[in-house]
Design a protein around this motif. Structure first.
Motif, PDB file in Angstrom:
ATOM      1  N   PHE A 246       0.804  -1.223   0.000  1.00  0.00           N
ATOM      2  CA  PHE A 246       0.000   0.000   0.000  1.00  0.00           C
ATOM      3  C   PHE A 246       0.837   1.274   0.000  1.00  0.00           C
ATOM      4  O   PHE A 246       0.320   2.364   0.171  1.00  0.00           O
ATOM      5  CB  PHE A 246      -0.936   0.016   1.214  1.00  0.00           C
ATOM      6  N   SER A 247       2.146   1.141  -0.184  1.00  0.00           N
ATOM      7  CA  SER A 247       3.002   2.335  -0.150  1.00  0.00           C
ATOM      8  C   SER A 247       2.671   3.325  -1.265  1.00  0.00           C
ATOM      9  O   SER A 247       2.993   4.508  -1.166  1.00  0.00           O
ATOM     10  CB  SER A 247       4.474   1.928  -0.233  1.00  0.00           C
ATOM     11  N   PHE A 248       1.991   2.850  -2.332  1.00  0.00           N
ATOM     12  CA  PHE A 248       1.630   3.754  -3.420  1.00  0.00           C
ATOM     13  C   PHE A 248       0.701   4.869  -2.951  1.00  0.00           C
ATOM     14  O   PHE A 248       0.594   5.907  -3.596  1.00  0.00           O
ATOM     15  CB  PHE A 248       0.967   2.982  -4.561  1.00  0.00           C
ATOM     16  N   VAL A 249       0.024   4.661  -1.821  1.00  0.00           N
ATOM     17  CA  VAL A 249      -0.888   5.679  -1.286  1.00  0.00           C
ATOM     18  C   VAL A 249      -0.129   6.971  -1.003  1.00  0.00           C
ATOM     19  O   VAL A 249      -0.639   8.079  -1.238  1.00  0.00           O
ATOM     20  CB  VAL A 249      -1.574   5.165  -0.005  1.00  0.00           C
TER      21      VAL A 249
ATOM     22  N   LEU B 287     -11.588   5.580  -5.910  1.00  0.00           N
ATOM     23  CA  LEU B 287     -10.856   4.612  -5.098  1.00  0.00           C
ATOM     24  C   LEU B 287     -10.634   3.313  -5.858  1.00  0.00           C
ATOM     25  O   LEU B 287      -9.537   2.757  -5.864  1.00  0.00           O
ATOM     26  CB  LEU B 287     -11.652   4.357  -3.821  1.00  0.00           C
ATOM     27  N   LEU B 288     -11.678   2.835  -6.531  1.00  0.00           N
ATOM     28  CA  LEU B 288     -11.569   1.553  -7.208  1.00  0.00           C
ATOM     29  C   LEU B 288     -10.619   1.602  -8.401  1.00  0.00           C
ATOM     30  O   LEU B 288      -9.805   0.711  -8.606  1.00  0.00           O
ATOM     31  CB  LEU B 288     -12.946   1.079  -7.673  1.00  0.00           C
ATOM     32  N   ASP B 289     -10.722   2.662  -9.217  1.00  0.00           N
ATOM     33  CA  ASP B 289      -9.820   2.796 -10.362  1.00  0.00           C
ATOM     34  C   ASP B 289      -8.369   2.821  -9.914  1.00  0.00           C
ATOM     35  O   ASP B 289      -7.486   2.221 -10.542  1.00  0.00           O
ATOM     36  CB  ASP B 289     -10.132   4.080 -11.144  1.00  0.00           C
TER      37      ASP B 289
ATOM     38  N   LYS C  73      -3.207   0.025  -9.769  1.00  0.00           N
ATOM     39  CA  LYS C  73      -2.029  -0.367  -8.996  1.00  0.00           C
ATOM     40  C   LYS C  73      -1.881  -1.888  -8.936  1.00  0.00           C
ATOM     41  O   LYS C  73      -0.768  -2.410  -8.943  1.00  0.00           O
ATOM     42  CB  LYS C  73      -2.108   0.226  -7.578  1.00  0.00           C
ATOM     43  N   THR C  74      -3.001  -2.598  -8.865  1.00  0.00           N
ATOM     44  CA  THR C  74      -2.957  -4.059  -8.842  1.00  0.00           C
ATOM     45  C   THR C  74      -2.335  -4.595 -10.126  1.00  0.00           C
ATOM     46  O   THR C  74      -1.450  -5.468 -10.109  1.00  0.00           O
ATOM     47  CB  THR C  74      -4.377  -4.633  -8.674  1.00  0.00           C
ATOM     48  N   VAL C  75      -2.780  -4.081 -11.261  1.00  0.00           N
ATOM     49  CA  VAL C  75      -2.252  -4.503 -12.557  1.00  0.00           C
ATOM     50  C   VAL C  75      -0.774  -4.123 -12.676  1.00  0.00           C
ATOM     51  O   VAL C  75       0.060  -4.919 -13.135  1.00  0.00           O
ATOM     52  CB  VAL C  75      -3.065  -3.886 -13.715  1.00  0.00           C
ATOM     53  N   GLU C  76      -0.457  -2.913 -12.240  1.00  0.00           N
ATOM     54  CA  GLU C  76       0.933  -2.434 -12.316  1.00  0.00           C
ATOM     55  C   GLU C  76       1.870  -3.330 -11.511  1.00  0.00           C
ATOM     56  O   GLU C  76       2.951  -3.719 -11.978  1.00  0.00           O
ATOM     57  CB  GLU C  76       0.992  -1.003 -11.784  1.00  0.00           C
TER      58      GLU C  76
END
Length: 217
Positions: free
Chosen positions: A1-4, A85-87, A92-95
């Motif tokens: 979750f560091s991308f936050v 939030l979902l997008d 990020k999941t795909v990345e």
């Protein structure tokens, strides 16, 4: 979750005020809120006793010093304003999956029909009616005969009319303290009340005094 941190860095100041509560924790609170359809108040309260929530939030089982629900409300309205939030999570999941070699294809095919129906952000009117419907459904399970005592459902599609209907629904439940105190009813009631407050605030901030009120089908 560091991308936050990267996503929200522009919304925080490093030199002014006290240090903020970790945005990753607040982001995780919002995920739990969305998944379980809880109000800000109820998602914080559930964290007191739900060990799965505490595990996800990296809290000790005996931890009782939680955030105030108003902190989560401010984070949701101010820090994540205009952010889907979902997008953000899907991207990020795909990345991350590509980076770790889980996905090797150069193209990703998504069932767009299912995605649209499940995840597209609803309009304010649709969201209010959905929460009101879930509240009534819960009420029928607790008191099957209560249907006749509730206000008639609104059919105009006008946001102001829907807000008025939702307020009447809430008032009719609050007139019955024993019903309103039922845990299942209370959770759905708080969730609807939160949506009403959000929409009233948006109407107050954005409505042009010279504009006419209307709606699209």
């Amino acid at each position: 979750f560091s991308f936050v941190y990267d996503e929200l860095v522009v919304n925080y100041s490093s030199s002014m005020g006290r240090g903020a509560i970790n945005p990753i924790m607040l982001f995780k609170y919002l995920l739990l809120k969305v998944i379980y359809e809880l109000s800000d108040e109820d998602v914080v309260e559930r964290t007191l006793y739900d060990m799965s929530f505490k595990y996800f939030l990296n809290l000790a089982p005996e931890e009782t010093n939680l955030i105030n629900s108003s902190t989560l409300t401010k984070f949701r309205k101010l820090r994540l304003k205009d952010m889907n939030l979902l997008d953000l999570l899907i991207n990020k999941t795909v990345e991350l999956a590509i980076k770790e070699g889980v996905l090797k294809s150069k193209a990703i095919i998504v069932d767009a029909t299912h995605t649209k129906s499940r995840y597209n952000q609803k309009s304010a009117s649709e969201e209010l009616l959905k929460r009101a419907k879930n509240l009534r459904k819960t009420l029928y399970g607790v008191h099957p005969g209560i249907k006749e005592e509730l206000p008639n459902k609104v059919t105009t599609g006008v946001l102001e009319d829907i807000l008025e209907y939702c307020k009447l629904l809430i008032d009719s439940i609050n007139e019955k303290p024993e019903t309103a105190a039922n845990p299942a009813v209370k959770t759905k009631l708080n969730y609807l009340m939160e949506a009403i407050n959000d929409d009233l605030e948006n109407l107050k901030l954005s409505k042009d005094e010279d504009a006419k009120v209307g709606h699209k089908t």
